[in-house]
Write an enzyme that holds these catalytic residues in place. Structure first.
Site, PDB file in Angstrom:
ATOM      1  NE  ARG A   1      43.445  21.775  39.113  1.00  0.00           N
ATOM      2  CZ  ARG A   1      43.529  22.291  37.887  1.00  0.00           C
ATOM      3  NH1 ARG A   1      42.516  22.179  37.064  1.00  0.00           N
ATOM      4  NH2 ARG A   1      44.625  22.900  37.494  1.00  0.00           N
TER       5      ARG A   1
ATOM      6  NE  ARG B   1      48.179  40.001  35.861  1.00  0.00           N
ATOM      7  CZ  ARG B   1      48.250  41.307  36.135  1.00  0.00           C
ATOM      8  NH1 ARG B   1      48.113  42.216  35.186  1.00  0.00           N
ATOM      9  NH2 ARG B   1      48.466  41.711  37.377  1.00  0.00           N
TER      10      ARG B   1
ATOM     11  CG  ASP C   1      51.449  22.839  38.397  1.00  0.00           C
ATOM     12  OD1 ASP C   1      51.703  24.047  38.562  1.00  0.00           O
ATOM     13  OD2 ASP C   1      50.476  22.266  38.916  1.00  0.00           O
TER      14      ASP C   1
END
Length: 366
Positions: free
Chosen positions: A171, A248, A349
Site C-alpha cells: 500500500r 519490533r 492505525d
C-alpha cells in the site's frame, strides 16, 4: 459481588474507547496499567509548552465518519497534514512518492515522463513480486527503491528487503500529482492540546492503577472483576505456551534544543542504511508551535526481547501460524476478551483500533 464489571488491562485507545462506552452504560471499570501513566503509545509529555509524542509520531487520519465524529466529540482537532520529507545523505525528497519526488530524482516535470522512467526501471521484475524488494521496484523503480526505501525498511525490520514479504509495502502511496499529503484519508489532524486531552476523557469514570503488571497478580485482579478486557501481548497472557511471538521495538532519544526551528517539518525520514535512526520528529510542528525552543526525537528501531516494549508485530507466515494457536485458545475464554494491537497481534492505525473497540463495546454492552 465483584467490585468491578470490567478489569481493563492496558490503557491505550482500545480500552479507552471501551471504558468510555462502558461508563455511559453505568458499568464500573478498573484500569490496570504497567507503565507509570495512562494513554498507551499516544501519551504526550509537555516540555517547554510543546506536546511531545513520547512514543513516536501519532497523526490521526481516517475515512470513517463515525470514528472522526467520535474523536471530535472528545477534543477539537487542528488541520495538521502529514507531509514528511526523506533525507538521503543530505538530498531532500518529498513523501509520499509523488511528482515532487520524481522531479527531484530525475529532473522531469510531467506524469508521463515519471511513468516512463518507472516502467523502464521495473522491467526486470516479471510475474508476481516474490519479496519486498521486488514489490518496491515494481511500484517505484530502482532509483527510488535504492535511495528512499531499501535502507529505511531494512532498519525498520532488522532484515534484508529480500527476506521480507511483499505485502508489507503493497500500500505504498505512489502519486502522479504534486501532492505531499501522505494519507489518502478524508479526515486528518492532531488534537489541540495533545492526545492526553482525549485519554483523560476516555478514562474519566474509571478507577486506575499504574505501575502494575496484571500478569504478576492475575488471580487477585481477576477476583475483583466480572470480566477482563486484555490488551497486552497474547502470548504472555498464556505464559508463552506455544513459544514467543516476534515484535519490533523502538528506542527514542529526545532532546530540547535552544533554537526555534530545527528541521522545518514534523517528520524527516533518514533513508540511508548507515544512519542508525529511521526518523527525527520535531514535535512543535504538529501544532504549528512558535515557542522559542524546540524538542526533537530520534527514533531507533531495535530487535525486541522480553521486558522491552513491543511496538510492531512481525506479521510473517511463521508468526501468524503461531498467533493462530493463541487465538484459538482465546476463543475458549468466557470472561476474557482480547483486543488492540498486542492482544490481536495486528498492526492497527489509531482509527482502526477505535473502530474495533467501538464494535467490541457495542457487542458486549448492548
Amino acid at each position: 459481588m465483584k467490585q468491578y464489571d470490567y478489569i481493563l488491562v492496558g490503557s491505550g485507545l482500545y480500552n479507552g474507547v471501551f471504558a468510555y462506552l462502558a461508563g455511559k452504560k453505568g458499568k464500573k471499570c478498573l484500569v490496570v496499567e504497567k507503565r507509570g501513566h495512562i494513554g498507551g503509545n499516544i501519551y504526550c509529555q509537555e516540555v517547554e509548552q510543546i506536546h511531545v509524542h513520547k512514543y513516536g509520531a501519532h497523526i490521526f487520519h481516517t475515512s470513517n465518519r463515525e470514528v472522526w465524529d467520535f474523536v471530535n466529540g472528545l477534543a477539537e482537532f487542528n488541520r495538521y497534514t502529514n507531509s514528511p520529507v526523506a533525507n538521503y545523505h543530505g538530498e531532500m525528497y518529498n513523501m509520499p512518492f509523488n511528482m515532487n519526488t520524481f522531479s527531484k530524482m530525475w529532473g522531469i516535470s510531467t506524469p508521463a515522463q515519471a511513468k516512463a522512467k518507472i516502467e523502464e526501471q521495473r522491467a526486470g521484475i516479471t510475474g508476481e513480486p516474490k519479496n519486498l524488494e521486488e514489490q518496491a521496484i515494481s511500484l517505484v523503480g530502482t532509483d527510488i527503491y535504492q535511495k528512499l526505501v531499501k535502507g529505511y525498511t531494512e532498519k525498520q525490520w532488522g532484515r534484508d528487503c529480500k527476506d521480507l514479504p511483499a505485502f508489507i509495502i503493497k500500500r505504498l502511496p505512489v502519486r502522479y500529482t504534486y501532492d505531499n499529503n501522505y494519507f489518502n484519508d478524508r479526515y486528518q489532524g492532531i488534537p489541540i492540546g495533545g492526545y492526553n486531552v482525549i485519554i483523560d476523557k476516555l478514562f474519566a469514570d474509571c478507577d486506575i492503577e499504574t505501575g502494575v503488571d496484571y500478569l504478576e497478580k492475575k488471580d487477585y485482579y481477576d477476583s475483583l472483576g466480572q470480566n477482563v478486557i486484555y490488551t497486552g501481548t497474547i502470548d504472555a497472557y498464556y505464559g508463552y505456551r506455544f513459544g514467543k511471538l516476534e515484535y519490533r521495538s523502538l528506542r527514542f532519544e529526545t532532546q530540547c534544543l535552544d533554537e526555534e526551528n530545527y528541521q522545518g517539518v514534523a517528520v524527516v525520514n533518514y533513508t540511508a542504511r548507515e544512519v542508525p535512526y529511521t526518523r527525527v520528529i520535531e514535535h512543535k510542528h504538529f501544532e504549528f508551535g512558535n515557542q522559542k525552543k524546540t524538542v526533537i526525537t530520534k527514533e531507533y528501531p531495535v530487535t525486541w526481547s522480553e521486558g522491552m516494549e513491543p511496538y510492531y508485530p512481525v506479521n510473517d507466515e511463521a508468526n501468524q501460524a503461531l498467533y493462530q494457536k493463541y487465538a484459538k485458545l482465546s476463543q475458549e475464554e468466557t470472561k476474557v476478551k482480547f483486543g488492540g494491537r498486542l492482544g490481536e497481534y495486528k498492526y492497527y492505525d489509531m482509527d482502526k483500533v477505535i473502530e474495533s473497540a467501538l464494535a467490541a463495546a457495542r457487542s458486549e454492552l448492548e
